[in-house]
Write an enzyme that holds these catalytic residues in place. Sequence first.
Site, PDB file in Angstrom:
ATOM      1  N   ASP A 196       0.851  -1.187   0.000  1.00 24.25           N
ATOM      2  CA  ASP A 196       0.000   0.000   0.000  1.00 24.25           C
ATOM      3  C   ASP A 196       0.888   1.238   0.000  1.00 24.25           C
ATOM      4  OD1 ASP A 196      -2.695   1.346   0.393  1.00 24.25           O
ATOM      5  OD2 ASP A 196      -1.580   2.134   2.098  1.00 24.25           O
ATOM      6  N   GLU A 201      -1.179  -1.386  -6.267  1.00 25.35           N
ATOM      7  CA  GLU A 201      -2.399  -0.826  -6.838  1.00 25.35           C
ATOM      8  C   GLU A 201      -2.074  -0.188  -8.182  1.00 25.35           C
ATOM      9  OE1 GLU A 201      -5.432   0.782  -3.614  1.00 25.35           O
ATOM     10  OE2 GLU A 201      -3.460   1.666  -3.414  1.00 25.35           O
ATOM     11  N   ASP A 206      -3.692   1.392   6.814  1.00 25.60           N
ATOM     12  CA  ASP A 206      -2.806   1.088   5.681  1.00 25.60           C
ATOM     13  C   ASP A 206      -2.499  -0.407   5.616  1.00 25.60           C
ATOM     14  OD1 ASP A 206      -2.688   3.742   4.957  1.00 25.60           O
ATOM     15  OD2 ASP A 206      -0.960   4.156   6.238  1.00 25.60           O
TER      16      ASP A 206
END
Length: 413
Positions: free
Chosen positions: A188, A273, A377
Site C-alpha cells: 500500500d 495498486e 494502511d
Amino acid sequence: MQLLKGHRFRLDLAESQAEFCSRTAGICRFLRNLALEQRSMAWKHGKHSVGYNAQAGELADLKVLAPWVAEAPHHCLQQVLRDLQVAFQNFFAGRAAYPAFQKKFAHDSFRFPDPKQFQVDEVRQRIKLPKLGWVPYRNGKGRHALKLQGTIKSITVSREGKHWFISILCEAEVAEPVPVLGPAVGVDLGVAQTITLSSGQGPIQIPGMTKAESCRLARIQRAFDRKRKGSINRAKARTRLAEFQARIARRRRDAVHKATTMLAKSHSLVVIEDLRIKSMTKAPEPKPDPDKEGSFLPNGAAAKAGLNKAILDKGWGEIRRQLEYKCRWYGSKLVAVPPAYTSQRCSAPGCGHTEEGNRTSQAEFRCLKCGHAENADLNAAKNILSKGTTDGPSVSACGARALAGRRSRKVAA
Ligand SMILES: [Zn+2]
C-alpha cells in the site's frame, strides 16, 4: 531476455564544457517549447496536426533564422522533436497529460540518440561526445567500477544541482533469472510517503523534508527572490537552491531504490495498486479556505509545498517503474490490481465487509460488521494482496505494458 539498463555517472567538466552543456540544454528547451507551440497553434487555429517529420524538416530553416540554434548538436535537436512526438502519443493514448512548456533551469538535459556519435572508454573512465570532446566521468576504482553490459543505445546529459551527469542506456541479453522463492506481498502506497506491507513488516518511510530543512529551503528561496534579475548573485543563489533540492532528491532516490530492491528480491509475488486508475477517479483536491489559518501560505511554505508535491507526483510512478524492471531482474512477479475499495474492505479472514464507515480515520480501520480493528494502511495492504492472489481482474505489470512501445524508455539503475 532483453533488458534495458541505465547507468548514471557524474561528469567532470571543464568550465567551457559546462558552459556548452548549459547552452545546449537551453537551445533544446527553446526548440521543444517552440515545437510545442507550433503544434498547439496549428491545432487551435487550423484543426490540423503537425508531426515529427514536418517539424524535423523545418529544422534547417530555423537554423537560418536563428543561427545560434546550430550551436547544439543536430542529433540532440532531432531527439527533442522525437521526444515531443512520444509525449503527444502518450497524451493521445491517455497515458499522460498534455505536454507542458519547459521552464528555464528546471530540467536541463539533452540526449545523443546515435551510438555512432560517441565513444566510451571504460578503462580510462571517459567519454567522447560530439562538440564536447573527451570528458572524464566518475566511476568506482578497480572491482568497484561499474561495467557496462550489452550495446549502448543512447546517452543523456543532464544537470542536477551544480553538477552534470550522463545516463548511459544499454541493451543487454541476460539469462532468465531463477524465480524468487519467498512469500507474496501486498503493497500500500500511502499519502504520507509511506510504504506499508501486508506482512506487517515496516512500514517503510520515504523521507521528505524535515522541519529544519523546509525552514532552510524557505530561507534560500527568499534569498534568491531578493536578488536582482540577471545578476551574478542571482545565478549563485539559484545554484544554491538547486543544490539543496538535489540533495533532498538524492536522499529520496536512495530510499526508494532500497525499498524496491528489497520488495523485488525477497518476494515471489509483489502486488501493487494500479494507481493510474485511482488518479482518474479520485475526488477533486479540496480548495483552500480563506477563513482557515494557514490557507494563504507564506512564500517559504509555498516553496516547501511545491517541492513536496513535485516529489510526491513523481514518487509512486517512479516506485512502480523500478518495481517493473527489478521484478524482471530478480525473477519475481509484479501484479497491479484496481484500487477500488481496498481501503474500505475488511481484511479479516471470512469477513470482507465493505463499507465507507469502516474507515474511522486516516490511520484507523474498524469493521462495522465483525469489529476487526487494524491500522488502515495495513488493512489496505492485505486487501491488495488478496486481490492480486485470488479474485478480480488484474494486469501483470511486468508484461505487455512494460514492453509494448516502451523500448526507448530510459531504465535508470
Ligand atoms: Zn469485518
